[in-house]
Design a protein around this motif. Structure first.
Motif, PDB file in Angstrom:
ATOM      1  N   THR A 226       0.370   3.993  -2.691  1.00  0.00           N
ATOM      2  CA  THR A 226      -0.228   5.291  -2.309  1.00  0.00           C
ATOM      3  C   THR A 226       0.737   6.223  -1.583  1.00  0.00           C
ATOM      4  OG1 THR A 226      -0.967   4.426  -0.194  1.00  0.00           O
ATOM      5  CG2 THR A 226      -2.499   4.182  -2.046  1.00  0.00           C
ATOM      6  N   GLY A 227       1.836   5.674  -1.129  1.00  0.00           N
ATOM      7  CA  GLY A 227       2.776   6.493  -0.353  1.00  0.00           C
ATOM      8  C   GLY A 227       2.371   6.596   1.110  1.00  0.00           C
ATOM      9  N   GLU A 228       1.309   5.876   1.492  1.00  0.00           N
ATOM     10  CA  GLU A 228       0.834   5.878   2.886  1.00  0.00           C
ATOM     11  C   GLU A 228       1.085   4.504   3.515  1.00  0.00           C
ATOM     12  OE1 GLU A 228      -0.707   8.222   4.883  1.00  0.00           O
ATOM     13  OE2 GLU A 228      -0.124   9.661   3.314  1.00  0.00           O
ATOM     14  N   LEU A 229       1.688   4.510   4.683  1.00  0.00           N
ATOM     15  CA  LEU A 229       1.892   3.221   5.370  1.00  0.00           C
ATOM     16  C   LEU A 229       0.824   3.065   6.454  1.00  0.00           C
ATOM     17  CD1 LEU A 229       3.825   0.709   5.668  1.00  0.00           C
ATOM     18  CD2 LEU A 229       4.876   1.969   7.539  1.00  0.00           C
ATOM     19  N   PRO A 230      -0.101   2.121   6.276  1.00  0.00           N
ATOM     20  CA  PRO A 230      -1.132   1.952   7.316  1.00  0.00           C
ATOM     21  C   PRO A 230      -0.510   1.413   8.606  1.00  0.00           C
ATOM     22  CG  PRO A 230      -1.280   0.191   5.706  1.00  0.00           C
ATOM     23  CD  PRO A 230      -0.188   1.098   5.234  1.00  0.00           C
TER      24      PRO A 230
ATOM     25  N   GLN B 144       8.859   0.984   9.633  1.00  0.00           N
ATOM     26  CA  GLN B 144       8.239   2.282   9.935  1.00  0.00           C
ATOM     27  C   GLN B 144       9.293   3.386   9.975  1.00  0.00           C
ATOM     28  OE1 GLN B 144       6.198   1.001  13.432  1.00  0.00           O
ATOM     29  NE2 GLN B 144       4.213   0.854  12.401  1.00  0.00           N
TER      30      GLN B 144
ATOM     31  N   ARG C 107       0.836  -1.207   0.000  1.00  0.00           N
ATOM     32  CA  ARG C 107       0.000   0.000   0.000  1.00  0.00           C
ATOM     33  C   ARG C 107       0.870   1.256   0.000  1.00  0.00           C
ATOM     34  NH1 ARG C 107      -4.790   1.198   4.061  1.00  0.00           N
ATOM     35  NH2 ARG C 107      -5.374   3.222   3.238  1.00  0.00           N
ATOM     36  N   PHE C 108       1.966   1.187   0.719  1.00  0.00           N
ATOM     37  CA  PHE C 108       2.893   2.335   0.756  1.00  0.00           C
ATOM     38  C   PHE C 108       3.451   2.606  -0.643  1.00  0.00           C
ATOM     39  CE2 PHE C 108       7.329   3.809   1.190  1.00  0.00           C
ATOM     40  CZ  PHE C 108       7.100   5.051   1.753  1.00  0.00           C
TER      41      PHE C 108
ATOM     42  N   ARG D 123      10.404   9.484   3.820  1.00  0.00           N
ATOM     43  CA  ARG D 123       9.527  10.659   3.699  1.00  0.00           C
ATOM     44  C   ARG D 123      10.307  11.945   3.980  1.00  0.00           C
ATOM     45  NH1 ARG D 123       4.544   8.406   6.778  1.00  0.00           N
ATOM     46  NH2 ARG D 123       3.467   7.341   5.096  1.00  0.00           N
TER      47      ARG D 123
END
Lengths: 254, 479
Positions: free
Chosen positions: A219-223, A241, A215-216, A248
């Motif tokens: 989308t560049g987002e780490l849930p 993380q 997902r990262f 980032r």
């Protein structure tokens, strides 16, 4: 505790359950073998010896009747061969004293047989005893019954012990089988629990970490990734993380 | 609901079982008896199953009420299963059904046995048999005083039957410290009884095993003749005293022991409990005198022991009450159904519910006399809500219904009517002996296998207060 140790502990527990059950089953089976041998050696021999003695005694009793009727030669030959057979049986019983209380019975047989033999070893033919049925019933037959009774008591004692040993064998067989059954069932249940815990604490965090990274990348987002234990997986997720945070920061600086 | 948390804490109970298995195993090793390996292997399995979740699952202080409830019920069922292993591995009279019966009877503190010759068991196994009572007793205290009250919320409304004025106080026992105090009382009473029995001349083994069975209101004795074996008035008096104490709410007992002795008498439940037992003893003494025993002292001695043993759901025996006059037997059957106070290790409907039931009847009569009057049912000084009264009546009806149904199944299996119904009531109330072929000097070995399974189900239903077990198995109620 580290993952390696946790997984190892699971396998160790499984091995231990099966191994202990196996060792005990082998021990019980070995003891069973010894018990069977003992059953044969201790009791069966004595019972056989007892039967031999009873048979010999009965032949002696018949021989005494022959002597009473004046048949000296026939009577003497039967009684002497029966005496020999009796002594053989008695020797076996005497050398196979293994049960508490057995020596007393053997001694009793010896004493009573000597008394019985005393009666017929002396001449009967051409004496006042010939044809004397009163003497036979009151002394000779009575002495014969006494010895026979003692031998029967010895046989009964061995019979009883043999039954007890056989019952014990049945219990031992049960105890040899049960650890195996219990171990198999326990191992099955344990495998289910082990599988559940591995799935929950190892496989699921790996899957969610993989999905998080994917997902990262998309989308560049780490849930947020949940790891409840402080093991290698926890450190792996922390490192990812940190890596994401540093990436980032670097991206922001660029 | 988190199964891993349930596994972790149910595992702790298995470790507790393993400790007692290990003690039994040591006794077996010292006596060089044949139960050594069955006990050792069960201890090993129990500890491995207990330790493993501790390795994987991290500790947590946040356990929900539902999880707590499942942990307790599951622990009970797991303990019963673990209890089966040494019996079935040892063999003898233990088939799987018999081993399950004996184990459930032990952990639910019922005390019914399938053994025809108890003394043939090795000492290690006899110790484990008594220890199952003691472990089960501790479980009951925690279940009734800590877990059940926490269920008095929506979705668990049925449990509000336990929220009588007395049991409502249970909420204050929920802290860990109070639980520790209750456990100390439990252990203290056991020690005190052991010492008293030792002073009466019992051997250390017999004293410990009888104390385990008394404080847990169980009833397993290592002797075929139960307490009757000792033929000692002193032993009977000691056991009577501790049976009465074990039948009282542990919270009140704690208050009494810490100086508030008047609390005992202030409680209407305790007053009723003691009055009912006294009346029962007098009634049975009068019935026995002349018909069975010629001396008043003998009649009183037998009546006192048997009535108190049944009335506290212990189940020890000094005599065969199956041959008593019908009146005495009916009195005993009443106590088999009622038993002692809530919040104790006792089983049955419980004195609390009987008192509430009678008060509800009185209220209804008054209501008929004065239709406009506002009449409240009160327990001591606290008013009891109508739905609690309703649930109470529902519980008693359900209880009697289960006893009837269980008895019906037993009669269908060919058991005579007296044995079937008294046996059902005795197992449902976790009392132990019934009448007929399951009398105080007999056992349950003659009951068909299916009947034994029915009776173990009633033991668990009775022990987990009926609704507990139903809720546990009714998955929908958890959603």
């Amino acid at each position: 505790m580290g993952l390696r140790l946790k997984i190892l502990s699971g396998f160790l527990i499984l091995t231990m359950m099966l191994a202990v059950a196996g060792i005990w089953s082998i021990y019980e089976l070995t003891t069973m073998g010894t018990s069977v041998q003992r059953l044969f050696d201790d009791n069966y021999k004595s019972i056989n010896a007892g039967k031999t003695m009873i048979e010999a005694l009965e032949r002696e009793d018949s021989a005494v009747l022959l002597l009473l009727s004046g048949k000296w030669e026939q009577g003497r030959s039967i009684i002497e061969s029966a005496d020999e057979v009796f002594h053989k049986g008695f020797a076996i019983a005497q050398s196979n004293v293994t049960i508490p209380g057995e020596p007393a019975y053997v001694e009793e047989i010896d004493t009573r047989y000597k008394r019985y033999k005393d009666l017929w070893v002396k001449p009967i033919v051409d004496t006042s005893k010939q044809g004397n049925l009163d003497w036979y019933f009151q002394e000779a037959h009575q002495a014969f019954q006494d010895v026979k009774g003692s031998v029967e008591k010895l046989v009964a004692l061995n019979d009883q012990t043999m039954y007890q040993t056989a019952s014990d064998l049945k219990n031992r067989a049960h105890r040899a089988i049960m650890p195996g059954i219990v171990a198999i069932l326990a191992a099955l249940i344990f495998t289910v629990i082990f599988n559940f815990l591995i799935n929950y604490y190892v496989v699921s965090p790996i899957i969610s970490t993989t999905k998080g990274i994917q997902r990262f990348m998309e989308t560049g987002e780490l849930p947020p990734i949940q790891v409840e234990t402080e093991d290698e997986l926890f450190h792996l997720v922390s490192s990812i993380q940190r890596l994401v945070a540093e990436a980032r920061t670097a991206e922001a600086q660029e | 609901m988190r199964p891993q948390i349930i596994l972790r804490y149910a595992g702790l109970v298995l470790l507790f079982n393993a400790l007692f298995l290990l003690i039994s195993c040591i006794i077996s090793a010292v006596k060089a008896d044949s139960a050594f390996f069955p006990l050792l292997y069960t201890a090993l399995i129990s500890s491995l199953f207990g330790i493993f979740p501790l390795i994987f699952v991290p500790p947590t202080t946040k356990i929900t009420n539902k999880e707590g409830f499942i942990i307790v019920v599951l622990s009970w069922i797991l303990s019963c299963l673990v209890g089966v292993i040494p019996y079935i591995m040892w063999g003898g009279e233990f088939s799987f059904t018999n081993a399950w019966f004996e184990s459930v009877s032990g952990f639910t503190t019922t005390g019914s046995s399938i053994l025809t010759d108890i003394e043939a068991l090795p000492l290690g196994l006899l110790f484990w048999r008594s220890a199952t009572h003691w472990i089960g007793g501790i479980g009951i205290i925690i279940f009734v005083l800590a877990v059940l009250p926490s269920m008095g919320k929506p979705g668990m409304i049925l449990y509000r039957a336990e929220m009588s004025s007395l049991a409502a106080d249970n909420f204050r026992y929920r802290t860990q410290k109070t639980l520790q105090i209750l456990v100390v009382i439990y252990v203290g009473l056991t020690l005190l009884e052991t010492i008293s029995l030792l002073l009466c001349g019992m051997s250390i083994f017999d004293a410990v095993t009888h104390s385990f069975a008394t404080i847990a209101t169980g009833g397993f004795s290592p002797k075929n003749l139960s307490v009757g074996y000792y033929k000692s008035a002193a032993v009977e008096v000691v056991i009577i005293v501790f049976m009465i104490l074990s039948g009282i709410h542990f919270g009140i007992l704690f208050a009494a022991l810490t100086g508030k002795i008047t609390d005992l008498w202030k409680s209407s439940i305790v007053r009723y409990y003691l009055a009912a037992l006294t009346t029962g003893v007098i009634a049975v003494t009068l019935s026995l005198h002349g018909s069975q025993l010629h001396s008043w002292a003998d009649a009183l001695r037998s009546a006192a022991f048997q009535v108190l043993s049944i009335g506290t759901s212990t189940g020890f025996a000094t005599t065969d009450s199956s041959i008593w006059p019908p009146f005495a037997q009916l009195v005993m059957i009443f106590f088999t159904l009622q038993c002692a106070c809530a919040g104790s290790t006792s089983g049955g409907i419980k004195a609390d519910r009987i008192v509430l039931f009678w008060k509800a009847i009185v209220k209804r009569i008054k209501k008929i006399q004065h239709p406009a009057a506002v009449i409240m049912v009160k327990m001591d000084t606290v008013a009891v809500e109508d739905d609690v009264v309703e649930v109470n009546i529902l519980f008693i009806s359900f209880y009697i219904g289960i006893v009837f149904l269980s008895g019906l199944i037993l009669t269908a299996l060919g058991v005579d009517i007296l044995s079937a119904f008294s046996g059902s009531a005795a197992t449902m109330g976790n009392v132990g002996p019934g009448f007929g072929m399951v009398g105080s000097m007999s056992n349950f070995s003659q009951i068909p296998a299916l009947g034994k399974w029915v009776l173990t189900a009633t033991m668990l239903l009775g022990r987990l207060e009926i609704f507990g077990l139903i809720i546990f198995f009714a998955a929908k109620s958890w959603r």
